[in-house]
Design a protein around this motif. Sequence first.
Motif, PDB file in Angstrom:
ATOM      1  N   HIS A  48      40.897  22.195  42.385  1.00 44.06           N
ATOM      2  CA  HIS A  48      40.464  23.320  43.197  1.00 44.06           C
ATOM      3  C   HIS A  48      41.634  24.280  43.328  1.00 44.06           C
ATOM      4  O   HIS A  48      42.591  24.027  44.045  1.00 44.06           O
ATOM      5  CB  HIS A  48      39.987  22.839  44.554  1.00 44.06           C
ATOM      6  N   ILE A  49      41.533  25.388  42.634  1.00 39.25           N
ATOM      7  CA  ILE A  49      42.607  26.373  42.539  1.00 39.25           C
ATOM      8  C   ILE A  49      42.520  27.349  43.711  1.00 39.25           C
ATOM      9  O   ILE A  49      41.441  27.599  44.252  1.00 39.25           O
ATOM     10  CB  ILE A  49      42.519  27.092  41.176  1.00 39.25           C
ATOM     11  N   HIS A  50      43.659  27.913  44.092  1.00 36.16           N
ATOM     12  CA  HIS A  50      43.725  28.903  45.173  1.00 36.16           C
ATOM     13  C   HIS A  50      43.985  30.282  44.581  1.00 36.16           C
ATOM     14  O   HIS A  50      44.811  30.441  43.681  1.00 36.16           O
ATOM     15  CB  HIS A  50      44.863  28.547  46.139  1.00 36.16           C
ATOM     16  N   LEU A  51      43.273  31.275  45.099  1.00 36.82           N
ATOM     17  CA  LEU A  51      43.431  32.658  44.664  1.00 36.82           C
ATOM     18  C   LEU A  51      43.265  33.555  45.885  1.00 36.82           C
ATOM     19  O   LEU A  51      42.320  33.373  46.662  1.00 36.82           O
ATOM     20  CB  LEU A  51      42.372  32.988  43.612  1.00 36.82           C
ATOM     21  N   ALA A  52      44.171  34.511  46.071  1.00 35.16           N
ATOM     22  CA  ALA A  52      44.093  35.435  47.202  1.00 35.16           C
ATOM     23  C   ALA A  52      43.777  36.838  46.705  1.00 35.16           C
ATOM     24  O   ALA A  52      44.364  37.308  45.737  1.00 35.16           O
ATOM     25  CB  ALA A  52      45.399  35.438  47.985  1.00 35.16           C
ATOM     26  N   PHE A  53      42.855  37.497  47.392  1.00 37.92           N
ATOM     27  CA  PHE A  53      42.511  38.893  47.118  1.00 37.92           C
ATOM     28  C   PHE A  53      43.101  39.765  48.223  1.00 37.92           C
ATOM     29  O   PHE A  53      42.958  39.449  49.407  1.00 37.92           O
ATOM     30  CB  PHE A  53      40.993  39.089  47.098  1.00 37.92           C
ATOM     31  N   ALA A  54      43.753  40.855  47.839  1.00 40.31           N
ATOM     32  CA  ALA A  54      44.305  41.802  48.802  1.00 40.31           C
ATOM     33  C   ALA A  54      43.184  42.703  49.306  1.00 40.31           C
ATOM     34  O   ALA A  54      42.387  43.217  48.519  1.00 40.31           O
ATOM     35  CB  ALA A  54      45.396  42.643  48.137  1.00 40.31           C
ATOM     36  N   ILE A  55      43.120  42.866  50.617  1.00 34.01           N
ATOM     37  CA  ILE A  55      42.136  43.768  51.217  1.00 34.01           C
ATOM     38  C   ILE A  55      42.843  44.667  52.226  1.00 34.01           C
ATOM     39  O   ILE A  55      43.940  44.351  52.706  1.00 34.01           O
ATOM     40  CB  ILE A  55      40.976  43.007  51.907  1.00 34.01           C
ATOM     41  N   ASP A  56      42.212  45.780  52.568  1.00 29.93           N
ATOM     42  CA  ASP A  56      42.729  46.647  53.616  1.00 29.93           C
ATOM     43  C   ASP A  56      42.426  46.020  54.972  1.00 29.93           C
ATOM     44  O   ASP A  56      41.363  45.423  55.174  1.00 29.93           O
ATOM     45  CB  ASP A  56      42.073  48.033  53.544  1.00 29.93           C
ATOM     46  N   ARG A  57      43.345  46.146  55.894  1.00 32.42           N
ATOM     47  CA  ARG A  57      43.195  45.558  57.235  1.00 32.42           C
ATOM     48  C   ARG A  57      41.884  45.986  57.899  1.00 32.42           C
ATOM     49  O   ARG A  57      41.185  45.186  58.505  1.00 32.42           O
ATOM     50  CB  ARG A  57      44.385  45.944  58.113  1.00 32.42           C
ATOM     51  N   GLU A  58      41.528  47.263  57.736  1.00 32.46           N
ATOM     52  CA  GLU A  58      40.345  47.778  58.425  1.00 32.46           C
ATOM     53  C   GLU A  58      39.032  47.248  57.841  1.00 32.46           C
ATOM     54  O   GLU A  58      37.971  47.460  58.420  1.00 32.46           O
ATOM     55  CB  GLU A  58      40.335  49.307  58.477  1.00 32.46           C
ATOM     56  N   THR A  59      39.079  46.543  56.716  1.00 33.02           N
ATOM     57  CA  THR A  59      37.845  45.992  56.136  1.00 33.02           C
ATOM     58  C   THR A  59      37.646  44.510  56.454  1.00 33.02           C
ATOM     59  O   THR A  59      36.648  43.927  56.031  1.00 33.02           O
ATOM     60  CB  THR A  59      37.814  46.184  54.599  1.00 33.02           C
ATOM     61  N   LEU A  60      38.561  43.915  57.208  1.00 29.33           N
ATOM     62  CA  LEU A  60      38.479  42.483  57.495  1.00 29.33           C
ATOM     63  C   LEU A  60      37.163  42.115  58.184  1.00 29.33           C
ATOM     64  O   LEU A  60      36.488  41.161  57.776  1.00 29.33           O
ATOM     65  CB  LEU A  60      39.672  42.047  58.344  1.00 29.33           C
ATOM     66  N   VAL A  61      36.749  42.861  59.197  1.00 29.64           N
ATOM     67  CA  VAL A  61      35.499  42.575  59.913  1.00 29.64           C
ATOM     68  C   VAL A  61      34.302  42.750  58.976  1.00 29.64           C
ATOM     69  O   VAL A  61      33.362  41.950  58.994  1.00 29.64           O
ATOM     70  CB  VAL A  61      35.378  43.475  61.163  1.00 29.64           C
ATOM     71  N   GLU A  62      34.340  43.770  58.133  1.00 29.26           N
ATOM     72  CA  GLU A  62      33.266  43.996  57.161  1.00 29.26           C
ATOM     73  C   GLU A  62      33.162  42.819  56.186  1.00 29.26           C
ATOM     74  O   GLU A  62      32.068  42.378  55.842  1.00 29.26           O
ATOM     75  CB  GLU A  62      33.534  45.297  56.411  1.00 29.26           C
ATOM     76  N   TRP A  63      34.313  42.306  55.733  1.00 30.00           N
ATOM     77  CA  TRP A  63      34.306  41.148  54.837  1.00 30.00           C
ATOM     78  C   TRP A  63      33.749  39.910  55.538  1.00 30.00           C
ATOM     79  O   TRP A  63      32.989  39.143  54.947  1.00 30.00           O
ATOM     80  CB  TRP A  63      35.701  40.872  54.286  1.00 30.00           C
ATOM     81  N   GLU A  64      34.107  39.713  56.796  1.00 28.13           N
ATOM     82  CA  GLU A  64      33.560  38.570  57.548  1.00 28.13           C
ATOM     83  C   GLU A  64      32.041  38.655  57.605  1.00 28.13           C
ATOM     84  O   GLU A  64      31.351  37.653  57.383  1.00 28.13           O
ATOM     85  CB  GLU A  64      34.128  38.538  58.964  1.00 28.13           C
TER      86      GLU A  64
END
Length: 139
Positions: free
Chosen positions: A79-95
């Motif tokens: 199980h590999i780990h990968l992180a995607f960079a997002i803008d801070r203001e989109t965190l709630v939208e992503w949730e």
Amino acid sequence: MAKLNGVLESALYVAEMAAARDFYETVMGLAPVTADHRFTAYEVGAGSVLLLFLKGATEETVMLPGEMGTIPPHGGGGHIHLAFAIDRETLVEWEARLASHHIAIEGRTHWPRGGESLYFRDPDDHLLELATPGIWPSY
């Protein structure tokens, strides 16, 4: 001295390409750049490509057409780990987006530099992270 300019490609190995493509296109909102029976490539922001390879389909050298060359065998397990960079203001939208697709958030981290991370799984149980600026000195 020669220096690295960044990570150009990251690869995940998937059991079912159709399920993986559905997840990365529907949930993550990515569009394929190119694909064949053994892989799919997605541009993820400027200068970064995510490659999905069908497990077991990369164990032989690939001979490219004409004089283009070859791609040596490769593979990955676990199980590999990968992180995607997002803008801070989109965190709630992503949730909300993850919740709308019934994707469980497995963890949250508030980093000392001010960044935040959400952790969840793809259909192959890879650990994915959405990370806002403030995780690393360079991000």
